[in-house]
Design a protein around this motif. Structure first.
Motif, PDB file in Angstrom:
ATOM      1  N   TYR A  37       0.843  -1.201   0.000  1.00 52.01           N
ATOM      2  CA  TYR A  37       0.000   0.000   0.000  1.00 52.01           C
ATOM      3  C   TYR A  37       0.879   1.251   0.000  1.00 52.01           C
ATOM      4  CZ  TYR A  37      -4.224   2.684   0.853  1.00 52.01           C
ATOM      5  OH  TYR A  37      -5.281   3.552   0.701  1.00 52.01           O
ATOM      6  N   PHE A  38       1.964   1.192   0.773  1.00 52.01           N
ATOM      7  CA  PHE A  38       2.918   2.307   0.780  1.00 52.01           C
ATOM      8  C   PHE A  38       3.630   2.422  -0.569  1.00 52.01           C
ATOM      9  CE2 PHE A  38       7.513   3.139   1.137  1.00 52.01           C
ATOM     10  CZ  PHE A  38       7.491   4.473   1.495  1.00 52.01           C
ATOM     11  N   ALA A  39       4.065   1.277  -1.122  1.00 51.67           N
ATOM     12  CA  ALA A  39       4.840   1.302  -2.365  1.00 51.67           C
ATOM     13  C   ALA A  39       4.025   1.836  -3.534  1.00 51.67           C
ATOM     14  CB  ALA A  39       5.352  -0.099  -2.682  1.00 51.67           C
ATOM     15  N   TYR A  40       2.744   1.448  -3.611  1.00 52.15           N
ATOM     16  CA  TYR A  40       1.909   1.818  -4.758  1.00 52.15           C
ATOM     17  C   TYR A  40       0.979   2.997  -4.459  1.00 52.15           C
ATOM     18  CZ  TYR A  40       3.330  -2.687  -6.689  1.00 52.15           C
ATOM     19  OH  TYR A  40       4.057  -3.738  -7.168  1.00 52.15           O
ATOM     20  N   PHE A  76      -4.088  -4.054  -4.217  1.00 57.54           N
ATOM     21  CA  PHE A  76      -5.227  -4.967  -4.172  1.00 57.54           C
ATOM     22  C   PHE A  76      -5.412  -5.665  -5.525  1.00 57.54           C
ATOM     23  CE2 PHE A  76      -6.160  -1.662  -0.978  1.00 57.54           C
ATOM     24  CZ  PHE A  76      -6.142  -2.460   0.156  1.00 57.54           C
ATOM     25  N   ASP A  77      -5.154  -4.922  -6.612  1.00 55.98           N
ATOM     26  CA  ASP A  77      -5.181  -5.551  -7.937  1.00 55.98           C
ATOM     27  C   ASP A  77      -4.091  -6.627  -8.027  1.00 55.98           C
ATOM     28  OD1 ASP A  77      -7.185  -3.786  -8.669  1.00 55.98           O
ATOM     29  OD2 ASP A  77      -5.756  -2.301  -9.416  1.00 55.98           O
ATOM     30  N   GLN A  82      -2.292 -12.211  -8.283  1.00 56.30           N
ATOM     31  CA  GLN A  82      -1.377 -13.256  -7.822  1.00 56.30           C
ATOM     32  C   GLN A  82      -2.154 -14.469  -7.313  1.00 56.30           C
ATOM     33  OE1 GLN A  82       1.415 -13.001  -8.784  1.00 56.30           O
ATOM     34  NE2 GLN A  82       2.630 -11.275  -8.105  1.00 56.30           N
ATOM     35  N   THR A  83      -3.265 -14.230  -6.643  1.00 57.84           N
ATOM     36  CA  THR A  83      -4.088 -15.345  -6.178  1.00 57.84           C
ATOM     37  C   THR A  83      -4.613 -16.153  -7.356  1.00 57.84           C
ATOM     38  OG1 THR A  83      -4.760 -14.040  -4.245  1.00 57.84           O
ATOM     39  CG2 THR A  83      -6.102 -15.973  -4.790  1.00 57.84           C
ATOM     40  N   TYR A  84      -5.102 -15.458  -8.373  1.00 58.22           N
ATOM     41  CA  TYR A  84      -5.617 -16.157  -9.559  1.00 58.22           C
ATOM     42  C   TYR A  84      -4.501 -16.914 -10.275  1.00 58.22           C
ATOM     43  CZ  TYR A  84      -7.600 -17.019 -14.144  1.00 58.22           C
ATOM     44  OH  TYR A  84      -8.012 -17.622 -15.302  1.00 58.22           O
ATOM     45  N   THR A 330       3.017 -12.207  -3.544  1.00 58.93           N
ATOM     46  CA  THR A 330       2.673 -10.827  -3.195  1.00 58.93           C
ATOM     47  C   THR A 330       3.837 -10.151  -2.494  1.00 58.93           C
ATOM     48  OG1 THR A 330       0.360 -11.513  -2.929  1.00 58.93           O
ATOM     49  CG2 THR A 330       0.995  -9.390  -1.988  1.00 58.93           C
ATOM     50  N   PHE A 331       4.414 -10.844  -1.517  1.00 61.41           N
ATOM     51  CA  PHE A 331       5.540 -10.288  -0.762  1.00 61.41           C
ATOM     52  C   PHE A 331       6.727  -9.993  -1.675  1.00 61.41           C
ATOM     53  CE2 PHE A 331       9.389 -10.582   1.758  1.00 61.41           C
ATOM     54  CZ  PHE A 331       9.074  -9.955   2.946  1.00 61.41           C
ATOM     55  N   SER A 332       7.094 -10.979  -2.507  1.00 66.01           N
ATOM     56  CA  SER A 332       8.271 -10.811  -3.364  1.00 66.01           C
ATOM     57  C   SER A 332       8.060  -9.739  -4.425  1.00 66.01           C
ATOM     58  CB  SER A 332       8.642 -12.139  -4.028  1.00 66.01           C
ATOM     59  OG  SER A 332       7.582 -12.611  -4.834  1.00 66.01           O
ATOM     60  N   SER A 333       6.822  -9.579  -4.923  1.00 68.54           N
ATOM     61  CA  SER A 333       6.542  -8.525  -5.916  1.00 68.54           C
ATOM     62  C   SER A 333       6.760  -7.146  -5.308  1.00 68.54           C
ATOM     63  CB  SER A 333       5.109  -8.663  -6.435  1.00 68.54           C
ATOM     64  OG  SER A 333       4.919  -9.880  -7.108  1.00 68.54           O
ATOM     65  N   VAL A 334       6.254  -6.943  -4.096  1.00 65.97           N
ATOM     66  CA  VAL A 334       6.439  -5.653  -3.425  1.00 65.97           C
ATOM     67  C   VAL A 334       7.903  -5.447  -3.055  1.00 65.97           C
ATOM     68  CG1 VAL A 334       5.808  -4.314  -1.382  1.00 65.97           C
ATOM     69  CG2 VAL A 334       4.065  -5.661  -2.571  1.00 65.97           C
ATOM     70  N   PHE A 335       8.542  -6.512  -2.571  1.00 63.98           N
ATOM     71  CA  PHE A 335       9.965  -6.440  -2.194  1.00 63.98           C
ATOM     72  C   PHE A 335      10.809  -6.044  -3.393  1.00 63.98           C
ATOM     73  CE2 PHE A 335      14.105  -8.504  -1.454  1.00 63.98           C
ATOM     74  CZ  PHE A 335      14.443  -7.939  -0.226  1.00 63.98           C
ATOM     75  N   SER A 336      10.521  -6.632  -4.547  1.00 58.54           N
ATOM     76  CA  SER A 336      11.266  -6.311  -5.763  1.00 58.54           C
ATOM     77  C   SER A 336      10.955  -4.895  -6.238  1.00 58.54           C
ATOM     78  CB  SER A 336      10.929  -7.324  -6.856  1.00 58.54           C
ATOM     79  OG  SER A 336      11.610  -7.034  -8.053  1.00 58.54           O
TER      80      SER A 336
END
Length: 472
Positions: A37-40, A76-77, A82-84, A330-336
């Motif tokens: 949420y902070f990153a995007y 959230f998108d 990622q879930t799908y 989700t974690f790795s996408s934000v981390f990257s």
């Protein structure tokens, strides 16, 4: 704080929460969404629509727009996508089918027949009961891939028999603990499916690559058991006629036909159909699940209660793996996105390591992570951190995956967090102490490290079968 510093704080917070005992999958999702949420965050996107309000707007209209603005964030998108992506991953479809096959086979009353038959067949081999237990563990672990189930069941079946035959408790315990972990390495391994989904490496090539290293490790285990029985007969006395009766050749062949061959044929048909391209891993897993049900019916072990238990355990374990993937992605996408992956890459490149030094460092980290974490968490969460670094050191992801699979044997065998030892201690006779179990597994732990060294020195052990089946 800069974005890369925020990413490192995110990673440090995750490690801290894991050691505090928080559920890993939901911790990954929560941290990914919070930091994402902070990153995007886009203030203009959040407050978009408020210009439509005027003084006459009601409280409900203002609140609705605020809620809409709060959720108008790309994290959230990303989470939904990622879930799908995870739930529609064709590679992961094989996981529940292989799990179901394992749980059905576990409940089919095959193992007791198999151990008794192999015990009689190997009667004249030094350490015969240990050899029979190890081969039974290897076959059963390959069919199920569930370490806790194999160690527990073999501990109930083989450990009392070996203790009654005057085997040294530590020696007998080490055999069962080491043999029970082989299912995460020898195909059809669920761990390799998870690694394939995380790394993008072909699962059929992984299966072909893991076969010879798996057999190498089994061979080292058997060599140690037989060699120690020859050099130190007191740890594994030869069985008496009362303990292991002699049978005629025809009777022995019939016992093998009704216990060893059905399970072996099931495993070889599933694995062979994958390696020879006759079926995809998912299709082969479906045939394996059906074959497991046929075996259970043939052994008169199928009941509605056992079927329901198998389905429940399959769904529970599959859900755990899939939600770990959702959280990890989700974690790795934000981390990257925050630059954490680039920061780690720069740090490692600044160390000026050779490929051998990088492999040793990576395997040491995975070895240490095996103490507090399960193999699934290591493969899904931490191995992807190393994958972008492999091209920098000219390391093949296929070769790296096999080393990781060998290394993860140690996560179940290394004191003081050797889970296979605790599985065995939970059902062992009271006179078998945990320190004895730890003592017994140490030589097998040395065999794992020896197998990793042999695979590194002779990489064709990994590449030979993939080259034969699929070309270079």
């Amino acid at each position: 704080m800069t974005d890369p510093q925020v990413a490192l704080s995110m990673l440090a917070l995750f490690i801290g929460l894991v050691f505090l005992g928080f559920p890993i999958a939901f911790t990954l999702m929560a941290l990914g969404i919070f930091f994402g949420y902070f990153a995007y965050f886009d203030a203009g996107r959040m407050w978009r629509g408020f210009d439509r309000l005027d003084e006459t707007a009601s409280w409900w209209e203002s609140t609705s727009l605020w809620i809409e603005g709060f959720y108008n964030n790309r994290i959230f998108d990303l989470f939904i996508n990622q879930t799908y992506t995870v739930m529609s991953n064709e590679v992961l479809t094989a996981v529940p089918l292989f799990l179901f096959m394992g749980y059905i086979v576990e409940r089919a009353n095959i193992v007791d027949r198999l151990f008794s038959t192999l015990n009689i067949a190997a009667k004249n081999v030094p350490g015969s009961m240990g050899v029979a237990a190890l081969v039974t563990c290897a076959l059963f672990a390959t069919a199920t891939g569930i370490v806790g189930a194999v160690v527990t069941l073999m501990g109930l079946l083989a450990l009392p028999a070996m203790l009654k035959a005057r085997y040294e408790p530590s020696f007998a315990s080490g055999i069962i603990c080491a043999g029970g972990t082989l299912g995460i390495l020898i195909p059809p391994s669920i761990m390799l499916i998870v690694y394939a989904a995380a790394s993008g490496v072909s699962i059929v090539r992984l299966y072909a690559a893991a076969l010879l290293p798996g057999l190498l490790l089994v061979g080292l285990y058997l060599t140690y058991v037989i060699g120690r029985a020859i050099l130190q007969p007191s740890v594994a006395p030869r069985p008496t006629e009362e303990e292991v009766p002699s049978v005629k050749l025809g009777t022995l062949l019939w016992m093998l036909f009704t216990s060893f061959f059905p399970l072996a044929v099931l495993i070889l048909s599933v694995l062979g159909s994958i390696l020879f391209g006759l079926a995809t891993p998912t299709e082969a897993a479906a045939i394996g699940a059906l074959g497991g049900m046929v075996l259970a019916v043939a052994y008169r072990a199928m009941s509605f209660q056992r079927l329901r238990e198998s389905v429940y355990l399959t769904v529970r374990t599959t859900a755990m793996v899939c939600w770990l993937f959702v959280g990890s992605y989700t974690f790795s996408s934000v981390f990257s996105y925050l630059g954490g992956e680039h920061l780690i890459s720069e740090f490692v490149s600044g160390l000026d390591l050779t490929p051998l030094q990088f492999l040793l460092l990576a395997q040491l980290i995975i070895f240490l992570l095996g103490w507090p974490l399960e193999w699934s968490e290591i493969i899904i969460i931490f191995v992807p951190i190393f994958l972008p670094l492999l091209p920098m050191f000219d390391v093949d992801p296929l070769f790296f995956g096999i080393l990781v699979a060998l290394n993860l044997q140690t996560s179940f065998l290394t004191p003081p967090m050797a889970m296979s030892a605790y599985y065995l201690k939970g059902i062992a006779p009271p006179e078998v102490k945990l320190t004895q179990i730890f003592k017994g597994i140490m030589p097998f732990l040395a065999m794992v490290f020896l197998s990793m060294a042999i695979v590194y020195i002779f990489p064709q052990i990994v590449y030979h079968l993939p080259g034969v089946f699929y070309g270079n």
